[in-house]
Design a protein around this motif. Structure first.
Motif, PDB file in Angstrom:
ATOM      1  N   ILE A  49      -5.257   4.831   1.363  1.00  0.00           N
ATOM      2  CA  ILE A  49      -5.283   5.920   0.653  1.00  0.00           C
ATOM      3  C   ILE A  49      -4.475   5.385  -0.720  1.00  0.00           C
ATOM      4  O   ILE A  49      -3.428   5.108  -0.536  1.00  0.00           O
ATOM      5  CB  ILE A  49      -4.706   7.467   0.935  1.00  0.00           C
ATOM      6  CG1 ILE A  49      -5.385   7.827   1.900  1.00  0.00           C
ATOM      7  CG2 ILE A  49      -4.663   8.252  -0.257  1.00  0.00           C
ATOM      8  CD1 ILE A  49      -4.656   9.183   2.826  1.00  0.00           C
ATOM      9  N   LYS A  65       3.204   0.558  13.645  1.00  0.00           N
ATOM     10  CA  LYS A  65       1.711   0.055  13.452  1.00  0.00           C
ATOM     11  C   LYS A  65       1.639  -1.277  13.169  1.00  0.00           C
ATOM     12  O   LYS A  65       2.555  -1.907  12.357  1.00  0.00           O
ATOM     13  CB  LYS A  65       1.198   1.003  12.268  1.00  0.00           C
ATOM     14  CG  LYS A  65       1.022   2.311  12.917  1.00  0.00           C
ATOM     15  CD  LYS A  65       0.262   3.318  11.830  1.00  0.00           C
ATOM     16  CE  LYS A  65      -1.177   2.947  11.135  1.00  0.00           C
ATOM     17  NZ  LYS A  65      -1.473   4.009  10.646  1.00  0.00           N
ATOM     18  N   GLU A  98      -0.734  -2.384  11.424  1.00  0.00           N
ATOM     19  CA  GLU A  98      -1.410  -2.207  10.174  1.00  0.00           C
ATOM     20  C   GLU A  98      -2.727  -3.188   9.988  1.00  0.00           C
ATOM     21  O   GLU A  98      -3.725  -2.626   9.463  1.00  0.00           O
ATOM     22  CB  GLU A  98      -0.532  -2.577   8.936  1.00  0.00           C
ATOM     23  CG  GLU A  98       0.908  -1.866   9.078  1.00  0.00           C
ATOM     24  CD  GLU A  98       1.125  -0.270   8.876  1.00  0.00           C
ATOM     25  OE1 GLU A  98       0.133   0.310   9.106  1.00  0.00           O
ATOM     26  OE2 GLU A  98       2.085   0.257   9.397  1.00  0.00           O
ATOM     27  N   ILE A 140       4.302   8.746   1.000  1.00  0.00           N
ATOM     28  CA  ILE A 140       3.728   7.432   1.449  1.00  0.00           C
ATOM     29  C   ILE A 140       2.300   7.146   0.794  1.00  0.00           C
ATOM     30  O   ILE A 140       1.977   6.165   0.227  1.00  0.00           O
ATOM     31  CB  ILE A 140       3.311   7.567   2.837  1.00  0.00           C
ATOM     32  CG1 ILE A 140       4.785   7.570   3.888  1.00  0.00           C
ATOM     33  CG2 ILE A 140       2.625   6.476   3.406  1.00  0.00           C
ATOM     34  CD1 ILE A 140       4.383   7.647   5.453  1.00  0.00           C
ATOM     35  N   TYR A 192       0.739  -1.070   0.005  1.00  0.00           N
ATOM     36  CA  TYR A 192       0.042   0.049   0.006  1.00  0.00           C
ATOM     37  C   TYR A 192       0.797   1.387   0.195  1.00  0.00           C
ATOM     38  O   TYR A 192       0.152   2.529  -0.106  1.00  0.00           O
ATOM     39  CB  TYR A 192      -0.886  -0.021   1.201  1.00  0.00           C
ATOM     40  CG  TYR A 192      -0.098  -0.535   2.536  1.00  0.00           C
ATOM     41  CD1 TYR A 192       0.480   0.483   3.249  1.00  0.00           C
ATOM     42  CD2 TYR A 192      -0.270  -1.840   2.944  1.00  0.00           C
ATOM     43  CE1 TYR A 192       1.241   0.138   4.404  1.00  0.00           C
ATOM     44  CE2 TYR A 192       0.483  -2.057   4.088  1.00  0.00           C
ATOM     45  CZ  TYR A 192       1.089  -1.225   4.627  1.00  0.00           C
ATOM     46  OH  TYR A 192       1.920  -1.612   5.826  1.00  0.00           O
ATOM     47  N   PRO A 215      -7.411   5.836   7.287  1.00  0.00           N
ATOM     48  CA  PRO A 215      -8.033   5.285   6.232  1.00  0.00           C
ATOM     49  C   PRO A 215      -6.925   4.890   5.241  1.00  0.00           C
ATOM     50  O   PRO A 215      -5.779   5.598   5.200  1.00  0.00           O
ATOM     51  CB  PRO A 215      -9.008   6.265   5.681  1.00  0.00           C
ATOM     52  CG  PRO A 215      -8.458   7.606   5.995  1.00  0.00           C
ATOM     53  CD  PRO A 215      -7.453   7.374   7.328  1.00  0.00           C
TER      54      PRO A 215
HETATM   55  N1  5AD Z   1      -2.580   4.574   2.981  1.00  0.00           N
HETATM   56  C1  5AD Z   1      -2.656   5.038   4.531  1.00  0.00           C
HETATM   57  N2  5AD Z   1      -1.779   4.927   5.169  1.00  0.00           N
HETATM   58  C2  5AD Z   1      -0.481   4.544   4.635  1.00  0.00           C
HETATM   59  N3  5AD Z   1       0.660   4.281   5.273  1.00  0.00           N
HETATM   60  C3  5AD Z   1       1.293   3.856   4.359  1.00  0.00           C
HETATM   61  N4  5AD Z   1       0.927   3.996   3.207  1.00  0.00           N
HETATM   62  C4  5AD Z   1      -0.351   4.239   3.351  1.00  0.00           C
HETATM   63  C5  5AD Z   1      -1.441   4.285   2.505  1.00  0.00           C
HETATM   64  N5  5AD Z   1      -1.535   4.136   1.248  1.00  0.00           N
HETATM   65  C6  5AD Z   1       0.595   4.387   7.010  1.00  0.00           C
HETATM   66  C7  5AD Z   1       1.178   2.959   7.491  1.00  0.00           C
HETATM   67  C8  5AD Z   1       2.630   3.449   8.154  1.00  0.00           C
HETATM   68  C9  5AD Z   1       2.387   4.959   8.254  1.00  0.00           C
HETATM   69  C10 5AD Z   1       3.827   5.440   8.415  1.00  0.00           C
HETATM   70  O1  5AD Z   1       1.921   5.318   6.925  1.00  0.00           O
HETATM   71  O2  5AD Z   1       0.323   2.597   8.322  1.00  0.00           O
HETATM   72  O3  5AD Z   1       2.603   2.653   9.360  1.00  0.00           O
END
Ligand code: 5AD
Length: 320
Positions: free
Chosen positions: A234, A162, A164, A308, A71, A232
């Protein structure tokens, strides 16, 4: 209807509902009942962590990452992304800005950077601590117990990692090459070493069900965490999940409210991801259980590269 009132009573009394009970609250689509859930969570938040909102300053000091989380835009297969590591002096400057803003905690965040020199980070922590009494939260991923100990002894106060998703099969499908057990080992080490420990989840991941979200809430309660971040999903164009739908806003708020109700005391941020969803949902989150706002102090020339997930303020990426 009557069933729901009973479950909300259980939650309001601070008892842990069954997984089925949590699932039925997560599934509710009745606006009035959702508002009732949020208002109970808001009351419990006030009672356990007080009226005020806490602020944290984030410094995203390295975008290198050795992982391939399906993700996340920082995944190492995203070769289009220019990577950076901030120099120590730049980090200290950002921390001074945080102190000058009256914020009492810095969150030092990075990708899971295999090139991160543990001794360098130790020095950064020591320098921060010698300049001010700001609390230092680390968020740099899965490391060895010795590294965690080194940074703790250098003065780091808190650590965010996290989970996750607590669903082992889903976790493994989203994190190729990573181990769920190692993640749990890290959380256990962090707690034993005396860090205030945080974890959290992403809501709306492909393959996640209401039942696995209910398990997540029970997982977060069982680990007796100090901080819990819930945001959420993304979608990001340069990831394996690029074509998937974003996490549902209402579902994310329900997970936050339920987590506040079953955990009571932890600090729960209105996550940055909530601010990047279709509308800024952070203020909603602060009225249904969250009590922390994260403010980004990364200099813009770096934060634009800390990709991210897509951000609203997306501009042409400037060269470093
Ligand atoms: N959508 C939402 N949260 C994300 N993270 C990383 N990619 C995504 C995404 N596409 C969050 C993860 C990570 C934090 C640094 O960013 O939970 O632990």
């Amino acid at each position: 209807m009557y069933e729901m009132a009973k479950i909300l009573d259980v939650l309001s009394d601070g008892r842990l509902p069954s997984r089925d009970g949590l699932e039925s609250v997560l599934a509710l689509d009745d606006g009035r009942e959702a508002r009732r859930l949020f208002s109970i969570a808001d009351d419990i938040r006030k009672r356990h962590v007080g009226e005020g909102t806490l602020f944290r300053g984030i410094v995203e000091f390295s975008s290198f990452c050795g992982n391939t989380c399906r993700y996340c835009g920082l995944n190492r297969s995203n070769k289009t992304l220019k990577r950076y590591r901030m120099p120590k002096a730049g980090i200290l400057e950002a921390v001074r800005d945080i102190c000058d803003s009256g914020i009492g905690t810095v969150v030092l965040q990075s990708g899971e950077d295999d090139g991160l020199d543990p001794l360098w980070l130790k020095e950064v922590i020591e320098s921060i601590k010698s300049e001010s009494d700001i609390a230092v939260t680390l968020c740099v991923g899965e490391k060895t117990r010795d590294e965690y100990r080194l940074w703790r002894e250098a003065g780091a106060d808190r650590y965010l990692l996290k989970i996750e998703t607590s669903d082992r099969a889903l976790y493994e499908s989203l994190h190729p090459g990573m181990s769920y057990d190692n993640r749990l080992r890290c959380l256990a080490d962090l707690k034993e070493l005396g860090y205030e420990t945080g974890s959290g989840i992403i809501v709306g991941l492909k393959g996640q069900t209401v039942s696995s979200l209910a398990e997540d809430i029970l997982f977060l309660a069982k680990w007796a965490l100090d901080m819990i971040a819930i945001g959420p999903f993304i979608p990001h164009g340069r990831t394996g999940l690029s074509g998937e739908a974003a996490g549902d806003a209402l579902m994310t708020l329900k997970v936050i409210a339920l987590t506040r109700l079953v955990t009571r005391k932890p600090n729960i941020p209105a996550t940055t991801a909530l601010g990047e969803a279709c509308e800024d949902l952070r203020f909603e989150a602060l009225r249904c259980g969250a009590n922390v706002i994260m403010q980004n102090f990364t200099p813009e020339r770096y934060s634009l590269l800390y990709d991210i997930y897509p951000k609203k303020r997306k501009e042409a990426v400037k060269a470093l």
